[in-house]
Write an enzyme that holds these catalytic residues in place. Structure first.
Site, PDB file in Angstrom:
ATOM      1  N   LYS A 188     -10.896  -1.567   7.158  1.00  0.00           N
ATOM      2  CA  LYS A 188      -9.666  -1.248   7.889  1.00  0.00           C
ATOM      3  C   LYS A 188     -10.064  -0.658   9.242  1.00  0.00           C
ATOM      4  CE  LYS A 188      -6.158   2.410   7.473  1.00  0.00           C
ATOM      5  NZ  LYS A 188      -5.167   2.985   6.541  1.00  0.00           N
ATOM      6  N   ARG A 223      -0.061  10.275   0.483  1.00  0.00           N
ATOM      7  CA  ARG A 223       0.288  11.438   1.303  1.00  0.00           C
ATOM      8  C   ARG A 223       1.410  12.276   0.711  1.00  0.00           C
ATOM      9  NH1 ARG A 223       1.427   9.133   7.083  1.00  0.00           N
ATOM     10  NH2 ARG A 223       0.521   7.135   6.494  1.00  0.00           N
ATOM     11  N   GLU A 281       0.849  -1.198   0.000  1.00  0.00           N
ATOM     12  CA  GLU A 281       0.000   0.000   0.000  1.00  0.00           C
ATOM     13  C   GLU A 281       0.883   1.246   0.000  1.00  0.00           C
ATOM     14  OE1 GLU A 281      -2.833   0.172   3.251  1.00  0.00           O
ATOM     15  OE2 GLU A 281      -2.811   2.360   3.206  1.00  0.00           O
TER      16      GLU A 281
HETATM   17  O1  ELE Z   1      -2.321   6.814   5.298  1.00  0.00           O
HETATM   18  C1  ELE Z   1      -3.361   6.212   5.602  1.00  0.00           C
HETATM   19  O2  ELE Z   1      -4.247   5.934   4.797  1.00  0.00           O
HETATM   20  C2  ELE Z   1      -3.590   5.829   6.966  1.00  0.00           C
HETATM   21  O3  ELE Z   1      -4.650   5.422   7.268  1.00  0.00           O
HETATM   22  C3  ELE Z   1      -2.524   5.947   7.927  1.00  0.00           C
HETATM   23  C4  ELE Z   1      -1.663   4.679   8.016  1.00  0.00           C
HETATM   24  O4  ELE Z   1      -2.415   3.544   7.886  1.00  0.00           O
HETATM   25  C5  ELE Z   1      -0.979   4.707   9.297  1.00  0.00           C
HETATM   26  O5  ELE Z   1      -0.239   5.883   9.388  1.00  0.00           O
HETATM   27  C6  ELE Z   1      -0.066   3.560   9.510  1.00  0.00           C
HETATM   28  O6  ELE Z   1       0.111   3.521  10.866  1.00  0.00           O
HETATM   29  P1  ELE Z   1       1.463   3.170  11.583  1.00  0.00           P
HETATM   30  O7  ELE Z   1       1.807   1.766  11.192  1.00  0.00           O
HETATM   31  O8  ELE Z   1       1.144   3.317  13.029  1.00  0.00           O
HETATM   32  O9  ELE Z   1       2.476   4.154  11.079  1.00  0.00           O
END
Ligand code: ELE
Length: 212
Positions: free
Chosen positions: A128, A44, A40
């Site tokens: 999710k 961003r 994925e």
């Molecule tokens: O960008 C997106 O669509 C999100 O929903 C955020 C990510 O899923 C999280 O930032 C991952 O989380 P971490 O593994 O804690 O870093």
């Protein structure tokens, strides 16, 4: 392929943040070499769409999707770049309508039982849980299993090598997502061997069968 089948290919979906699309092929190849192939790429960064394109062209064994898809325009841009699935941190009526019109799996984000029920009403029973650790994590998933028995989840947010196995042991969890396989310092250092090792550890985690 549907969302259920996609996530059963996990068991870990790396959430990849790239500022340089040029490293995408080597990063993708490192993950695939470790046994992780559902990737994925979050939308961003400005480089994200180019990264998706490069992964599709140069890492044929990967299944490449877009994350952080928040509206119809994001979804359309991701599909145009070749995304094979899309993930969102949430769900809006506009996004649900756009996603239903596509042929690729779409996984909406939910954080509460009401959101999960609304997403199910919109046609999405694979969801999710985000941000998983902040909204209740394993206890929330266990508590939702009985009243929402048909739903399956990909918890994401705060998951790491130390707690991924406990999530994957839950019957309503198909896969987990997280950024821990692709830490920015390792990408910056182009330490692909270290990323392959992280991927191999993640690939060795096993889901609790059956999920059907
Ligand atoms: O960008 C997106 O669509 C999100 O929903 C955020 C990510 O899923 C999280 O930032 C991952 O989380 P971490 O593994 O804690 O870093």
């Amino acid at each position: 392929m549907d969302s259920f089948t996609l996530l059963t290919l996990g068991p870990v979906v790396p959430v990849i943040v790239l500022t340089d699309a040029g490293v995408a092929p080597e990063l993708g190849a490192a993950l695939v070499a470790g046994g992780i192939k559902v990737l994925e790429v979050t939308l961003r960064t400005k480089a994200a769409l180019a990264a998706i394109r490069r992964l599709r062209e140069e890492v044929p064994d990967a299944i490449v999707g877009a994350g952080t898809v928040r509206n119809r325009a994001h979804l359309e841009a991701a599909l145009e770049a070749g995304a094979q699935f899309a993930v969102s941190p949430g769900l809006t009526p506009e996004l649900a309508a756009a996603a239903r019109g596509t042929r690729v799996p779409f996984i909406p984000g939910v954080a509460t039982p009401s959101e999960a029920m609304r997403a199910e009403d919109e046609g999405f029973s694979v969801q999710k849980l985000f941000p998983a650790e902040s909204v209740g994590g394993i206890k929330l998933l266990q508590a939702m299993a009985s009243p929402l028995p048909e739903l399956r989840f990909c918890p994401t947010g705060g998951i790491h090598a130390g707690n991924a196995g406990a999530y994957l042991a839950l019957p309503n969890v198909l896969a987990v997502g997280g950024s821990w396989l692709t830490p920015e310092p390792l990408i910056a250092a182009r330490d692909w061997a270290a990323i392959t090792r992280l991927a191999a550890e993640a690939a060795a985690l096993r889901r609790n069968e059956p999920h059907a």
